[in-house]
Design an enzyme around this catalytic site. Sequence first.
Site, PDB file in Angstrom:
ATOM      1  N   ASP A 325       0.856  -1.241   0.053  1.00 42.41           N
ATOM      2  CA  ASP A 325      -0.068  -0.089   0.066  1.00 42.41           C
ATOM      3  C   ASP A 325       0.926   1.228   0.136  1.00 42.41           C
ATOM      4  O   ASP A 325       1.739   1.199   0.684  1.00 42.41           O
ATOM      5  CB  ASP A 325      -0.970   0.101   1.421  1.00 42.41           C
ATOM      6  CG  ASP A 325      -2.037  -0.985   0.900  1.00 42.41           C
ATOM      7  OD1 ASP A 325      -2.723  -0.924  -0.049  1.00 42.41           O
ATOM      8  OD2 ASP A 325      -2.516  -1.564   2.086  1.00 42.41           O
ATOM      9  N   ALA A 395     -15.345   3.750   0.433  1.00 39.81           N
ATOM     10  CA  ALA A 395     -14.628   3.506  -0.802  1.00 39.81           C
ATOM     11  C   ALA A 395     -15.484   3.297  -1.954  1.00 39.81           C
ATOM     12  O   ALA A 395     -14.870   3.483  -3.294  1.00 39.81           O
ATOM     13  CB  ALA A 395     -14.041   1.866  -0.565  1.00 39.81           C
ATOM     14  N   ARG A 398     -16.129   7.453  -2.711  1.00 39.39           N
ATOM     15  CA  ARG A 398     -14.735   8.050  -2.721  1.00 39.39           C
ATOM     16  C   ARG A 398     -15.123   9.381  -2.402  1.00 39.39           C
ATOM     17  O   ARG A 398     -14.341  10.458  -3.095  1.00 39.39           O
ATOM     18  CB  ARG A 398     -14.059   7.911  -3.935  1.00 39.39           C
ATOM     19  CG  ARG A 398     -13.606   6.229  -4.156  1.00 39.39           C
ATOM     20  CD  ARG A 398     -12.488   5.900  -5.344  1.00 39.39           C
ATOM     21  NE  ARG A 398     -13.000   6.434  -6.657  1.00 39.39           N
ATOM     22  CZ  ARG A 398     -12.286   6.867  -7.494  1.00 39.39           C
ATOM     23  NH1 ARG A 398     -11.190   7.320  -7.048  1.00 39.39           N
ATOM     24  NH2 ARG A 398     -12.858   6.922  -8.763  1.00 39.39           N
ATOM     25  N   MET A 399     -15.874  10.080  -1.665  1.00 43.03           N
ATOM     26  CA  MET A 399     -15.886  11.251  -1.202  1.00 43.03           C
ATOM     27  C   MET A 399     -16.543  11.373   0.094  1.00 43.03           C
ATOM     28  O   MET A 399     -17.244  10.686   0.628  1.00 43.03           O
ATOM     29  CB  MET A 399     -16.496  12.427  -2.236  1.00 43.03           C
ATOM     30  CG  MET A 399     -18.075  11.785  -2.583  1.00 43.03           C
ATOM     31  SD  MET A 399     -18.659  12.699  -3.815  1.00 43.03           S
ATOM     32  CE  MET A 399     -20.375  11.899  -4.255  1.00 43.03           C
ATOM     33  N   ASP A 535      -4.833  -4.083   6.894  1.00 42.14           N
ATOM     34  CA  ASP A 535      -5.165  -3.916   8.121  1.00 42.14           C
ATOM     35  C   ASP A 535      -6.577  -4.010   8.126  1.00 42.14           C
ATOM     36  O   ASP A 535      -7.328  -4.490   9.191  1.00 42.14           O
ATOM     37  CB  ASP A 535      -4.784  -2.896   8.779  1.00 42.14           C
ATOM     38  CG  ASP A 535      -4.866  -1.551   7.798  1.00 42.14           C
ATOM     39  OD1 ASP A 535      -5.580  -1.686   6.752  1.00 42.14           O
ATOM     40  OD2 ASP A 535      -4.124  -0.672   8.286  1.00 42.14           O
ATOM     41  N   ASP A 539      -9.289  -6.278   3.300  1.00 43.03           N
ATOM     42  CA  ASP A 539      -7.779  -6.818   3.132  1.00 43.03           C
ATOM     43  C   ASP A 539      -8.042  -8.209   3.190  1.00 43.03           C
ATOM     44  O   ASP A 539      -7.039  -8.783   2.677  1.00 43.03           O
ATOM     45  CB  ASP A 539      -6.818  -6.203   3.887  1.00 43.03           C
ATOM     46  CG  ASP A 539      -6.580  -4.491   3.489  1.00 43.03           C
ATOM     47  OD1 ASP A 539      -6.989  -4.292   2.081  1.00 43.03           O
ATOM     48  OD2 ASP A 539      -6.113  -4.029   4.135  1.00 43.03           O
TER      49      ASP A 539
END
Lengths: 697, 561
Positions: A325, A395, A398-399, A535, A539
């Site tokens: 990342d 996600a 995205r704002m 984390d 993921d």
Amino acid sequence: MSNSTSKPRRTPQGRRDSRRHTPKVDTKGIYQRAIRDSFVKLDPRVQVRNPVMFVVWIGTIITALLTINPYLFGNVPGENLRFFNGLITVILFFTLVFANFAEAVAEGRGKAQADALRSTKSDTIAKKLSPDGKIQEVSSTTLRRGDIVKVIAGDIIPADGEVISGVASVDESAITGESAPVLKEPGSDIASSVTGGTKIISDELTIRVTADPGKGFIDRMIALVEGAERSKTPNEIALTVLLAVLTQVFLIVVATLPPVANYVKNPVSVAILIALLVALIPTTIGGLLSAIGIAGMDRVAQFNVVATSGRAVEACGDVNTLVLDKTGTITLGNRLAEEFIPVNGHSLEDVAGVALAASVFDETPEGKSIVRLAERLGAEVDFDRTQAEGIEFSAKTRMSGTDLPDGREIRKGAVDAIKGFVRSRGGKLAADLDQAYERVSRLGGTPLAVCQNGDIYGVIYLKDIIKPGIRERFEQLRRMGVRTVMLTGDNRITASVIAQEAGVDDFIAEATPEDKIAVIQREQAEGKLVAMTGDGTNDAPALAQANVGLAMNSGTQAAKEAANMVDLDSDPTKLIDLVTIGKQLLITRGALTTFSVANDIAKYFAILPVIFAAAGLQTLNVMGLVSTQSAVLSALIYNALIIPALIPLALRGVKFRPLTANQLLQRNILLYGLGGVVAPFIAIKVIDVLISAVGLV
Amino acid sequence: MWQGFLQIALTLIIVIIITPFLGSYIARVFLGKKTFLDPIITPAEQFIYNLSGIRHKEDMTGWQYTRAILYSNLFMGIFVYLILMLQGVLPLNITNLSAPSWDLALHTTISFLTNTDQQHYSGETTLSYLSQTVCLGFLMFTSAATGLAVGIAFIRGLTGRTLGNFFVDLIKSITRILLPISLVGALLLLILGVPDTLAGPATTTTLEGNIQVIARGPVASFEFIKQLGENGGGFFGINSAHPFENPNPLTNLIETIAMISIPAALIYTYGIFANNTKQAWLLFWMVFAIFILLVGISAIGEYQGNPLVNTLLGGQQPNLEGKEVRFGWVETALWAIVTTGTMCGAVNGMHDSLMPPGGFSTLFNLFLQIIWGGQGTGTAYLFVFLILSVFVTGLMVGRTPEFLGRKIEKREIVLASVILLIHPILVLIPSAITLAFPDALAGISNPGFHGISQVVYEYASATANNGSGFEGLGDNTLWWNLSASVSLLGGRYIPIIALLLLADNMKNKQPVPETTGTLRTDTVLFTSVTAGVILILGVLTFFPILALGPIAEGFQLAKGI
């Protein structure tokens, strides 16, 4: 996420005092315990697991019998046989003890660590919350998955769990060694998981238990460091097979020798044959093999990383691709707002005002830095906070932003996300937006657009700082043949600028969690081994898919369970160090194997000429060893002493340098291959001179 | 002396020149590419396929390939054994020979079936023409072709290909490689004076007026495949030392090159399969270097002669005992190393008479089995050693060892170990038993160190499927025939099974892409390391035997005892 710049850089060769141990381990008793254990391990049921040493074990029994009665297998010429056989027995016995000692020392640290961990795991009283809301005091061992417990300041958290309400600071030093308390609160992905055995030091929390007794994080850690569940790694198994085969070969060689020797009227006694056999079989590597593996695991543990298996540590050395990342690994965790760039004819003040309004509920470091910059530029909140509603970042959208009481919708986020929002509100796009976007991107910054309803006000320049020294690390990795792929949510231009500055081989811009798993699968399809860090809960699938998945301790329970390693310091840069540790483990194993096999040449030259002196082979006694007995004893004493002499190397690991494979081979073959041929010639000669001088033989 | 070494150099230069041509031809054949012989051979092969009913030419797995070899070899073995036992009543028995004893026939069958051709008999006085040509001549082609097929299947697996079809490989080996070359070679030998006739022995009256019976037969056709296929079983008892098998230095040159050409070329063939001729050449030169060393040791030993004889003669003379003067010390020394290196086993002089350095070198070859090595299998062993080297030293670069991108793990090590282990088991154990009862079993003509060499040589030759004898042993006894048969069978089929399973295993592995972190196996460094590993593993296993055999004998001779 911790910031590693202020600390000395941690590498496996880093200063010892710069490494923290998990938890503080009492190392005083290790050697006493190891000495005791090395005798306990003489139990044949333990020895039989190591075919090479088991042959030595049987040899010791036979020579012991021959000490009692030298003529057990028929008449043998020579005098002082009982004394000579006794010496052989003693040396063989110590060969076994030394090998056991190596393993016991390697295990010692783990055991001490386990003890320290166990002490934190004492039975505690848990305040269990019944469904009717009553608090019931129960033993922590009776807690089951799904139970709800309450903890207040001063309590030990009774089990692993998920915070469902409350905000509190928790001392996790028992597992991480980090004394600074950690804030725990519900909802957030990272901060909501707590570990049993840690201590709450302020306020109170309500926790849903996520692990049954005996299966919690600390229990797993104890099992791991103690080596209770240690199973041999694939490479270790293959090597054990080869060592067993070499042992069988030499068993055949030595067992078929008596008829041949008798045929030329040069009989050899059974005690000497056993001495020859023990000298030839690879006892050096056979005695140190398990210690090397345990020490490798332990090095990982000293590095504050918990590996679920030795297999994972070994896989680190084989990793071809690191998926990293960007944030926290390549760049310092927090991007800071650097500049507001007005577009669409708006003034700087307007942009600052809107940016402030968009960020008042944003608790991330980025959001806070936007607030600070805006306030520095004189912007003020011009609405009633309590009436406004914060829109959380996701996600997907995205704002993030704020819905004001008067109906205005203020948003900030990725430029194309904002463009979409503006379009959906019937607004128009400004021509100079793209220019601002590109300018920020080319600087390697992250551009965030801000808008109010359908009107774009400007772009926020979030500045990214690449971690110092990271470029050199990637350079080293490249030399070792490891490819690095950077994943980032940034746009393509920003990503390419950062990628170039940091020196990664490849990058994926505008990455979603699904991209992570896709890139891993793509690399694996080419036969590569992939390592990654993560984390968040999203993921977890990628961590499970990767060959080496390193989860951050600060991460969610799901991530930690999916990964095969957990970093207690939550420092993703460690993945790079793990590659080094894995390689070091394999190199140590290979170096000592090569050394051990190469030693045989000298041992042959020491023993064969003197025992076949009657056959006229004395000419081959190139070392000029004094007598048959002194030659045999010297070779055996060397054979025994080389094990403790190499214990430090086995435990510490061969010094690793980031070189290409061919440079490494050249270096190590000279050191351990050629060295392994030459060293015993000198050592055996010296021992021969010494034991003859003291009149032992 | 220098003239002698010039002869060696000349022979080897020809071998070096032939290698890439023959190597790439073999590769083309087994990669199914066009070759210049296609127009003639393709229809002929089609005829054989139709006749033998091989319609399915699908690729086989390791086990299928192994089973195909085992069953077909068993079938051929039974067929040949029956003919040998019935030769008395079968045609082409001009000298009216009766059947050999059951154990000799068994040993002979197994020996030719395993491409060894160890002979506990003299061909001209034991076997009829039918037995020699139809049985042994037939097995010379099929056993060589079997070895070649195994070598090719192994290379295929190693380079990630499917193993191929055994029957197709067997037929191709014969029709496209062994038969065409043998035809040309046999013609050459015929022109150079080797007889080829079905007529009985010639009878002449000597100058003194005695009647002499001179054995002859279809020699030239037998001779060339004997050399080319690494068979080595002579038509006559004294093999290529006989003037009808090997009449002059030119036939000697041709026969020497015939022995070495295919094993050397196969290394190059690997290079084409692996698309890495650089590595092929490196391996070629590695083997070549060890080979030259051994040739040098034995040639100098022969040149210096026997110190005891030299004292009597009052000057240094080459050792000519057991040699044909038409070849002299140098061609015999070279031949001895070539024949033991390539597992041919034909001899043009008596190995029993070699000086200790020669005895050492020939035994060393039989122990290592890769100084060119047997037809097909020798090349495969070379790669087994390479895999072992990668495993031991490859760890030192910090990765799980891999060869050609494929990880070497437990299963590979187990299979490679079989090959490492079977040789000492089958050589040392029967040798020890024989030496434990020297009077009852051994039939040794020389006591002492030389006797050890004789016994060990016999079993090493059997296990390595070489077939040459140190001689001097009274070896046509029940014990020798049966115990050698065990070594022959074990030394042939157990490694073949392991090799094919290993190849299958490698094929099924997902290759790992090469990076700078990968250990490159095609470097001078790694090739030298491999040479070290080969020498250490070989020497360590057999050092005590070499020490008590030829080395002790050498010291003894040097002392003049």
